[in-house]
Enzyme design. Structure first.
Site, PDB file in Angstrom:
ATOM      1  N   PRO A  72       0.816  -1.224   0.000  1.00  5.40           N
ATOM      2  CA  PRO A  72       0.000   0.000   0.000  1.00  5.40           C
ATOM      3  C   PRO A  72       0.848   1.272   0.000  1.00  5.40           C
ATOM      4  CG  PRO A  72      -0.962  -1.608   1.461  1.00  5.40           C
ATOM      5  CD  PRO A  72       0.347  -2.195   1.008  1.00  5.40           C
ATOM      6  N   CYS A  73       0.524   2.172  -0.939  1.00  2.79           N
ATOM      7  CA  CYS A  73       1.373   3.348  -1.158  1.00  2.79           C
ATOM      8  C   CYS A  73       0.853   4.620  -0.495  1.00  2.79           C
ATOM      9  CB  CYS A  73       1.532   3.593  -2.654  1.00  2.79           C
ATOM     10  SG  CYS A  73      -0.017   4.060  -3.495  1.00  2.79           S
ATOM     11  N   GLN A  74      -0.414   4.637  -0.056  1.00  2.00           N
ATOM     12  CA  GLN A  74      -1.007   5.881   0.432  1.00  2.00           C
ATOM     13  C   GLN A  74      -0.201   6.535   1.561  1.00  2.00           C
ATOM     14  OE1 GLN A  74      -2.501   2.966   0.070  1.00  2.00           O
ATOM     15  NE2 GLN A  74      -4.475   3.148  -0.987  1.00  2.00           N
ATOM     16  N   PHE A  76       2.882   6.819   1.906  1.00  4.60           N
ATOM     17  CA  PHE A  76       4.153   7.344   1.433  1.00  4.60           C
ATOM     18  C   PHE A  76       3.984   8.322   0.271  1.00  4.60           C
ATOM     19  CE2 PHE A  76       4.574   2.788   2.571  1.00  4.60           C
ATOM     20  CZ  PHE A  76       5.212   2.952   3.793  1.00  4.60           C
TER      21      PHE A  76
END
Length: 280
Positions: A72-74, A76
């Site tokens: 999950p990128c949210q 960062f």
């Protein structure tokens, strides 16, 4: 080589890994719409599946040479709150390491946003690499823009961990000469070139701004002066998916979900450039 597809989304990593002749033995994804699309696209019958990585006992997992994951990128991303590991989604990468500590796959292959390099004063990436190193993985990484293969500006960090020792053959660097851009048909237009606009509008001979999960951007500026939204199918094409994969997903998902899935996905041809360098 066998692999497990973690945080699988609609399977962009799987598409690329299978194109490189690796074999999927299971997948993990919590979003029910993404799971429906994934099962529509791939023959996953009989494979290991789990929805929540936090609930997996490592001994449940099938044996696999590689754990592949776009975590999950949210937490960062520059477009989010950037709470890094203070956001519980940011800690899910350590669930992969919890499993790897027991099962010790030969490779860990990860993808995330470029913001991973700068969030938390630049310490987040180091924390992840150190954690991999403590498990016995020699790590290499590179920041690559999807524009090396697709008409989309999408910088992403790619990490490969090799268990036990430095690799005899390094995966990185991947240079533009190794991965030349290609034409991609978006609608009735061939997209190419290097034009980009900060206002999320791009020309038919330009590179798209980075896709996100919203349904209303980016837009495309047409030769006759009109501006319109990209369709879901066009966004899937900008991630390197075939129309066949898109139509299978479209049978089980709404247009809004298809738009979101494109924005959440990895860029398939970039993953392929890395995947074909993995294994003996």
């Amino acid at each position: 080589m066998t692999f497990i597809d973690f945080f699988a989304g609609v399977g962009g990593i799987r598409t690329a890994m299978e194109a490189a002749e690796h074999r999927c033995v299971g997948f993990v994804e919590i979003d029910r719409f993404a799971v429906a699309a994934y099962r529509a696209i791939y023959d996953a019958e009989g494979e290991f599946y789990a929805s929540d990585i936090r609930a997996i006992d490592p001994m449940e997992l099938p044996g696999a040479d590689c754990y592949a994951f776009g975590f999950p990128c949210q937490p960062f991303s520059c477009s989010g709150a950037r709470k890094s590991f203070e956001d519980t989604r940011g800690t899910l990468v350590f669930e992969i390491l919890r499993l790897a500590a027991v099962r010790k796959p030969r490779y860990l292959f990860a993808e995330n946003v470029a913001g991973l390099l700068t969030v938390s004063r630049g310490t987040a990436l180091g924390t992840i690499l150190n954690a991999m190193g403590e498990l016995g993985y020699f790590c290499e990484w590179q920041l690559l823009n999807s524009a090396i293969k697709l008409p989309q500006s999408r910088p992403r960090v790619y990490i490969v961990g090799h268990y036990g020792a430095p690799p005899a053959r390094a995966v990185f660097p991947i240079l533009p000469s190794d991965a030349e851009p290609r034409l991609v048909c978006v609608g009735n237009l061939n997209i190419k070139g290097l034009f980009q606009s900060a206002n999320k509008v791009y020309s038919p001979d330009g590179i798209s701004p980075c896709l996100d999960t919203s349904a209303d951007r980016p837009n495309i500026f047409l030769p006759d002066g009109r501006v319109r939204h990209l369709t879901a199918r066009e966004k899937w094409r900008l991630q390197g998916f075939s129309d066949t994969a898109f139509y299978k997903a479209a049978e089980v998902c709404s247009d809004a979900q298809l738009q979101k899935q494109a924005g959440n996905s990895v860029s398939v041809p970039v993953i392929y450039e890395i995947a074909k360098r993995l294994g003996d």
